[in-house]
Design an enzyme around this catalytic site. Structure first.
Site, PDB file in Angstrom:
ATOM      1  N   ARG A  53       0.864  -1.180   0.000  1.00  0.00           N
ATOM      2  CA  ARG A  53       0.000   0.000   0.000  1.00  0.00           C
ATOM      3  C   ARG A  53       0.898   1.227   0.000  1.00  0.00           C
ATOM      4  O   ARG A  53       2.110   1.133   0.118  1.00  0.00           O
ATOM      5  CB  ARG A  53      -1.038   0.007   1.130  1.00  0.00           C
ATOM      6  CG  ARG A  53      -0.724  -0.644   2.432  1.00  0.00           C
ATOM      7  CD  ARG A  53       0.318   0.044   3.303  1.00  0.00           C
ATOM      8  NE  ARG A  53       0.121   1.464   3.372  1.00  0.00           N
ATOM      9  CZ  ARG A  53       1.075   2.338   3.576  1.00  0.00           C
ATOM     10  NH1 ARG A  53       2.339   1.950   3.727  1.00  0.00           N
ATOM     11  NH2 ARG A  53       0.842   3.626   3.640  1.00  0.00           N
ATOM     12  N   GLY A  54       0.229   2.397  -0.150  1.00  0.00           N
ATOM     13  CA  GLY A  54       0.999   3.627  -0.334  1.00  0.00           C
ATOM     14  C   GLY A  54       1.075   3.899  -1.834  1.00  0.00           C
ATOM     15  O   GLY A  54       1.416   2.990  -2.611  1.00  0.00           O
ATOM     16  N   ALA A  55       0.748   5.132  -2.239  1.00  0.00           N
ATOM     17  CA  ALA A  55       0.547   5.426  -3.661  1.00  0.00           C
ATOM     18  C   ALA A  55       1.717   5.009  -4.567  1.00  0.00           C
ATOM     19  O   ALA A  55       1.510   4.273  -5.550  1.00  0.00           O
ATOM     20  CB  ALA A  55       0.224   6.910  -3.819  1.00  0.00           C
ATOM     21  N   ARG A  88      -7.305  -0.477  -7.007  1.00  0.00           N
ATOM     22  CA  ARG A  88      -7.670   0.573  -6.032  1.00  0.00           C
ATOM     23  C   ARG A  88      -7.934   1.860  -6.827  1.00  0.00           C
ATOM     24  O   ARG A  88      -7.228   2.124  -7.809  1.00  0.00           O
ATOM     25  CB  ARG A  88      -6.568   0.796  -4.983  1.00  0.00           C
ATOM     26  CG  ARG A  88      -6.479  -0.335  -3.957  1.00  0.00           C
ATOM     27  CD  ARG A  88      -5.544   0.008  -2.817  1.00  0.00           C
ATOM     28  NE  ARG A  88      -6.190   0.836  -1.796  1.00  0.00           N
ATOM     29  CZ  ARG A  88      -5.535   1.356  -0.752  1.00  0.00           C
ATOM     30  NH1 ARG A  88      -4.246   1.130  -0.590  1.00  0.00           N
ATOM     31  NH2 ARG A  88      -6.166   2.100   0.138  1.00  0.00           N
ATOM     32  N   GLN A 189      -1.924   2.575   9.937  1.00  0.00           N
ATOM     33  CA  GLN A 189      -0.653   2.701   9.196  1.00  0.00           C
ATOM     34  C   GLN A 189       0.390   3.468  10.014  1.00  0.00           C
ATOM     35  O   GLN A 189       1.591   3.186   9.930  1.00  0.00           O
ATOM     36  CB  GLN A 189      -0.881   3.435   7.864  1.00  0.00           C
ATOM     37  CG  GLN A 189      -1.591   2.624   6.793  1.00  0.00           C
ATOM     38  CD  GLN A 189      -3.082   2.858   6.801  1.00  0.00           C
ATOM     39  OE1 GLN A 189      -3.672   3.155   7.835  1.00  0.00           O
ATOM     40  NE2 GLN A 189      -3.724   2.694   5.656  1.00  0.00           N
ATOM     41  N   ASP A 230      -2.124  10.872  -2.305  1.00  0.00           N
ATOM     42  CA  ASP A 230      -2.519   9.810  -3.238  1.00  0.00           C
ATOM     43  C   ASP A 230      -2.863  10.373  -4.609  1.00  0.00           C
ATOM     44  O   ASP A 230      -2.796   9.671  -5.616  1.00  0.00           O
ATOM     45  CB  ASP A 230      -3.690   9.016  -2.675  1.00  0.00           C
ATOM     46  CG  ASP A 230      -3.198   8.117  -1.555  1.00  0.00           C
ATOM     47  OD1 ASP A 230      -3.038   8.619  -0.426  1.00  0.00           O
ATOM     48  OD2 ASP A 230      -2.896   6.947  -1.837  1.00  0.00           O
ATOM     49  N   ASN A 240      -5.562  12.453   0.322  1.00  0.00           N
ATOM     50  CA  ASN A 240      -4.626  11.645   1.124  1.00  0.00           C
ATOM     51  C   ASN A 240      -5.438  10.894   2.175  1.00  0.00           C
ATOM     52  O   ASN A 240      -6.667  11.018   2.250  1.00  0.00           O
ATOM     53  CB  ASN A 240      -3.551  12.535   1.764  1.00  0.00           C
ATOM     54  CG  ASN A 240      -2.428  11.716   2.392  1.00  0.00           C
ATOM     55  OD1 ASN A 240      -1.904  10.793   1.769  1.00  0.00           O
ATOM     56  ND2 ASN A 240      -2.071  12.021   3.617  1.00  0.00           N
ATOM     57  N   LYS A 241      -4.754  10.129   2.976  1.00  0.00           N
ATOM     58  CA  LYS A 241      -5.399   9.266   3.966  1.00  0.00           C
ATOM     59  C   LYS A 241      -6.432  10.027   4.795  1.00  0.00           C
ATOM     60  O   LYS A 241      -6.192  11.156   5.223  1.00  0.00           O
ATOM     61  CB  LYS A 241      -4.301   8.664   4.864  1.00  0.00           C
ATOM     62  CG  LYS A 241      -4.762   7.728   5.961  1.00  0.00           C
ATOM     63  CD  LYS A 241      -5.638   6.605   5.486  1.00  0.00           C
ATOM     64  CE  LYS A 241      -5.028   5.755   4.405  1.00  0.00           C
ATOM     65  NZ  LYS A 241      -6.017   4.847   3.773  1.00  0.00           N
TER      66      LYS A 241
END
Ligand code: MRU
Length: 338
Positions: A53-55, A88, A189, A230, A240-241
């Site tokens: 995970r993570g862009a 995603r 996270q 993201d 973003n998150k």
């Protein structure tokens, strides 16, 4: 002062020739286990399930997924591309990496050439992160306190990290006195991944609950919020998150500066503003249970958007490998990314 290497020991996406090895981020911090992907379907599944995970890391993994497909032939590639693209929705690095692989395919690249392209995507990301680390750290004053959100480190990228790269660089330069990491409910996270990375690379950090952020900023211990992204729209709005937006609002209230750090692969000039960005909705069970154990009464419902959009007007600086945009808006974004 320490070197880049002192604070950069973790790699989560490992190419092994005919398989892609991913550090299983669902199991960290207590179990360091790997998932081996032997075809594109495995990679798409790993992206969906947050093994990786993570862009930037999602984009890099998808590129390797295309290589795995190409090793099986053209038909496999035609199946893999839409499957990976759908894994995603919010991080545009995924679409960016697949577009780049698709351009090579259109030019007639074979599996070996696609392998070199995926390697370039991965290497360029690491180089961008190191450069952004220096650019971002140069904006910080001395003896500052910083708060970060989610995980934007080596685990989320080819290495070093975006926002966490700036924190790594700021610590190497002796500019950062205190690092706070928000736990990042519901997937944790920040608590599970960022704290693990920082402890492992010898950067002292303090965990705070997401709901402590306003109180922390009010206490005067934090001078910069430093987060990743993201997707960055053409007007500088940042997805973003989930929880990033409220940090930006509180930061503005308390006179705390707000920095977004992301490579140009996160910039989406085809999306005019944040309102057009698709926000991923995940399984409500991520909220209704914790570590497999139900925590909410049976029958209850939950709403689980996993990203939000911070308007450009709340952002003091967007740091990319192409340069820094202060007080981002349409014109300033256009000047760097036209
Ligand atoms: O759901 P995740 O863990 O993939 O979300 C990650 C984030 O929101 C990060 O802040 C973003 O991808 C930048 S990572 C360098």
């Amino acid at each position: 002062m320490s070197t880049i290497e002192d604070h950069d020991t973790i790699r989560a996406v490992l190419w092994r020739g005919e398989r892609l090895r991913l550090l299983d981020q669902r199991k960290l911090p207590f179990v360091e286990d790997y998932v081996d992907c032997t075809d594109a379907a495995d990679v798409a599944q790993a992206i969906r399930d947050l093994v990786v995970r993570g862009a930037p890391a999602i984009g890099i993994s998808a590129a390797w997924g295309v290589v795995l497909a190409a090793q099986r032939g053209r038909e496999a590639v035609d199946v893999a591309l839409p499957m990976l693209r759908a894994s995603r929705p919010t991080a545009v690095n995924l679409m960016w990496a697949l577009d780049r692989m698709q351009r090579c395919i259109a030019e007639g690249a074979d599996a070996a050439e696609l392998e070199r392209e995926a390697e370039r995507i991965q290497d360029e990301d690491l180089a961008a992160n190191r450069h952004m680390g220096q650019l971002g750290a140069s904006l910080l004053g001395n003896n500052v306190g910083v708060l970060t959100h989610c995980n934007t480190g080596s685990l989320a990228t080819a290495g070093y990290g975006t926002a966490l790269g700036v924190i790594r660089a700021g610590c190497s330069l002796g500019k950062i006195e205190r690092v706070f990491a928000g736990e990042t409910r519901p997937w944790l996270q920040g608590a599970r991944l960022t704290m693990w990375e920082l402890m492992r690379d010898g950067i002292p950090a303090t965990l705070v609950s997401d709901s402590a952020a306003a109180h922390l900023m009010g206490s005067g211990q934090v001078h910069w919020i430093i987060v990743g992204a993201d997707r960055i729209a053409a007007n500088g709005d940042v997805a973003n998150k989930i929880g990033t937006y409220q940090l930006a609002i509180v930061a503005r209230h308390h006179g705390v500066k707000f920095m977004v750090v992301a490579p140009s692969s996160t910039v989406d000039m085809a999306t005019a503003s944040g309102i057009e960005i698709e926000i991923e909705m995940r399984d409500p069970d991520e909220l209704l249970a914790h570590a497999g154990q139900r925590t909410v009464v049976e029958g209850a419902q939950a709403w689980n958007p996993v990203f939000d959009v911070t308007p450009a007007s709340l952002i003091d600086a967007i740091v990319t490998e192409r340069g820094v945009i202060e007080n981002p808006n349409d014109q300033r974004m256009q000047a760097l990314f036209a």
